[in-house]
Design an enzyme around this catalytic site. Structure first.
Site, PDB file in Angstrom:
ATOM      1  N   GLY A  34      92.527  12.825  49.840  1.00  0.00           N
ATOM      2  CA  GLY A  34      91.839  11.578  50.040  1.00  0.00           C
ATOM      3  C   GLY A  34      90.360  12.074  49.540  1.00  0.00           C
TER       4      GLY A  34
ATOM      5  N   GLN B 218     101.961   8.559  51.780  1.00  0.00           N
ATOM      6  CA  GLN B 218     100.662   8.547  52.571  1.00  0.00           C
ATOM      7  C   GLN B 218     100.647   7.809  53.509  1.00  0.00           C
ATOM      8  OE1 GLN B 218     100.816   9.194  49.159  1.00  0.00           O
ATOM      9  NE2 GLN B 218      99.270  10.737  48.540  1.00  0.00           N
TER      10      GLN B 218
ATOM     11  N   ASP C  57      89.191   6.272  45.415  1.00  0.00           N
ATOM     12  CA  ASP C  57      88.988   7.572  44.701  1.00  0.00           C
ATOM     13  C   ASP C  57      87.636   7.344  43.689  1.00  0.00           C
ATOM     14  OD1 ASP C  57      91.842   7.302  45.382  1.00  0.00           O
ATOM     15  OD2 ASP C  57      91.232   9.453  45.699  1.00  0.00           O
TER      16      ASP C  57
ATOM     17  N   ASN D  17      92.270   3.913  42.771  1.00  0.00           N
ATOM     18  CA  ASN D  17      92.810   4.279  44.060  1.00  0.00           C
ATOM     19  C   ASN D  17      94.191   4.529  43.913  1.00  0.00           C
ATOM     20  OD1 ASN D  17      92.401   4.580  46.809  1.00  0.00           O
ATOM     21  ND2 ASN D  17      93.666   2.664  47.265  1.00  0.00           N
ATOM     22  N   LYS D  18      94.739   4.952  44.827  1.00  0.00           N
ATOM     23  CA  LYS D  18      96.335   5.216  44.881  1.00  0.00           C
ATOM     24  C   LYS D  18      97.278   4.173  43.976  1.00  0.00           C
ATOM     25  CE  LYS D  18      97.662   8.310  46.049  1.00  0.00           C
ATOM     26  NZ  LYS D  18      97.756   9.302  45.008  1.00  0.00           N
TER      27      LYS D  18
HETATM   28  O1  MRU Z   1      96.752  11.266  46.171  1.00  0.00           O
HETATM   29  P1  MRU Z   1      95.682  11.161  47.442  1.00  0.00           P
HETATM   30  O2  MRU Z   1      96.578  11.195  48.543  1.00  0.00           O
HETATM   31  O3  MRU Z   1      94.595  12.015  47.682  1.00  0.00           O
HETATM   32  O4  MRU Z   1      95.223   9.751  47.237  1.00  0.00           O
HETATM   33  C1  MRU Z   1      94.140   9.086  48.294  1.00  0.00           C
HETATM   34  C2  MRU Z   1      93.955   7.856  48.033  1.00  0.00           C
HETATM   35  O5  MRU Z   1      94.201   7.370  46.951  1.00  0.00           O
HETATM   36  C3  MRU Z   1      93.194   7.080  49.076  1.00  0.00           C
HETATM   37  O6  MRU Z   1      93.396   6.065  49.128  1.00  0.00           O
HETATM   38  C4  MRU Z   1      91.602   7.182  48.407  1.00  0.00           C
HETATM   39  O7  MRU Z   1      91.372   8.768  48.554  1.00  0.00           O
HETATM   40  C5  MRU Z   1      90.782   6.455  49.494  1.00  0.00           C
HETATM   41  S1  MRU Z   1      90.668   6.987  51.007  1.00  0.00           S
HETATM   42  C6  MRU Z   1      89.697   8.039  51.245  1.00  0.00           C
END
Ligand code: MRU
Length: 332
Positions: A63, A190, A231, A241-242
């Site tokens: 995150g 997640q 991100d 974002n994810k």
């Molecule tokens: O791969 P991750 O689990 O680190 O990805 C996280 C995300 O995409 C979150 O949606 C993103 O960091 C925003 S929330 C803090």
């Protein structure tokens, strides 16, 4: 500065007795191992930059804002161990490329006179930013409203309180009785594992859906708004974002549901002109070819596993930051 944090870092869900998502613990970095949740709540220690980089790469800590803290704390570790800070900075920032917070936090600590104090301050500041963000974003949630979210943007991802989930949490604290549709978030779940775990402890009603069911929820008019974290936000407002966020934004537009991005200003990258310039991490194909360590695809199968996608600014109704809600990301 002593061994204790400058102030209690708090639990990811504000529950007394729960450990902090990530914190400085005297001579080491202590964090919740998010790989084991929701089955086991275990705290692990990183004693070296290598340890912490391994935790980052394998998503024990993840995150964007939590990665910012991790980047800074890695430099703090390097400084107390007498490591070469430039080398540590290079190593940490290469671990995961998409979340701008990681490099930001590491650089801030590396440039500070006292990297440990700076890293601890970053942790404290991130907590304050997220509480302010939640307060601003809660006004967008109607009484009894349903929020659809993707991935985990709660206290686990954001040091404490959460960005997208912080908005829901603040609405809950204000008595607005929100509920949440939780995208499971393939391939690493997640949403199903972490967002559901946080909402469960907060006592906020939620329903986990397969990512592909978001279209049905939106088409039925069962979600009032979509709120996701980020991100990296480019200067023109494009949002990384994810993976799975971009199709969600397209669906939200198709069904007239506002799509909001909640992120601290530390996630905005003014140096990055647009989404095309955002580096997107590609992860191990095995994350797609297997499920919970069990092969689910033929031996010869190949997989493409981008960890993030980019949502164009034109699909974003507003950016929720610690400064308020705005139609474009605050760049100054
Ligand atoms: O791969 P991750 O689990 O680190 O990805 C996280 C995300 O995409 C979150 O949606 C993103 O960091 C925003 S929330 C803090």
């Amino acid at each position: 500065m002593g061994d204790e944090p400058a102030r209690p870092v708090g639990a990811p869900n504000g529950q007394g007795g729960l450990p902090a998502t990530i914190e400085w613990a005297g001579d080491r970095v202590r964090l919740i191992d998010q790989r084991l949740l929701p089955g086991e709540l275990r705290v692990v220690d990183a004693f070296t930059v290598d340890d912490l980089c391994d935790f980052i790469a394998t998503l024990a800590v993840r995150g964007a804002p939590s990665l910012g803290a991790a980047g800074a704390l890695a430099i703090a570790l390097a400084s107390v161990r007498g490591d070469d800070l430039d080398g540590a900075l290079e190593q940490v920032t290469a671990t995961r490329p998409t979340a701008v917070n990681l490099a930001w936090g590491a650089r801030r600590a590396a440039e500070a006179d006292d990297p440990v104090a700076e890293a601890r301050q970053i942790v404290v500041d991130e907590i304050d930013r997220h509480r302010a963000m939640g307060h601003h974003g809660a006004t967008l949630v109607p009484e009894g409203g349903a929020v659809l979210t993707h991935c985990n943007a709660g206290g686990l991802a954001c040091v404490d309180y959460g960005s997208a989930l912080g908005v829901v949490r603040a609405a809950h604290e204000q008595g607005r009785r929100p509920s949440v549709w939780v995208d499971e978030t393939r391939p690493l779940l997640q949403g199903a594992r972490l967002t559901a775990w946080e909402l469960e402890m907060l006592g906020i009603p939620y329903t986990v859906i397969p990512d592909v069911a978001a279209a049905t929820v939106l088409a039925r008019g069962d979600a009032d708004l979509v709120v996701v974290g980020s991100d990296r936000i480019a200067a023109n407002g494009d949002v990384a974002n994810k993976i799975g966020t971009y199709p969600l934004a397209v669906l939200a537009e198709r069904h007239g549901v506002p799509f909001y991005v909640a992120a601290p200003t530390t996630t905005i990258d003014p140096e990055c002109p647009d989404g095309a310039a955002i580096p997107v991490e590609e992860r191990d194909p095995l994350e797609v070819l297997e499920f919970a360590g069990v092969r689910t695809t033929p031996d010869g199968a190949k997989a493409f596993n981008p960890a993030f996608d980019v949502t164009p600014a034109s699909l974003v109704a507003g950016y929720i930051t610690e400064r308020g809600v705005s139609p474009t990301p605050p760049l100054d």
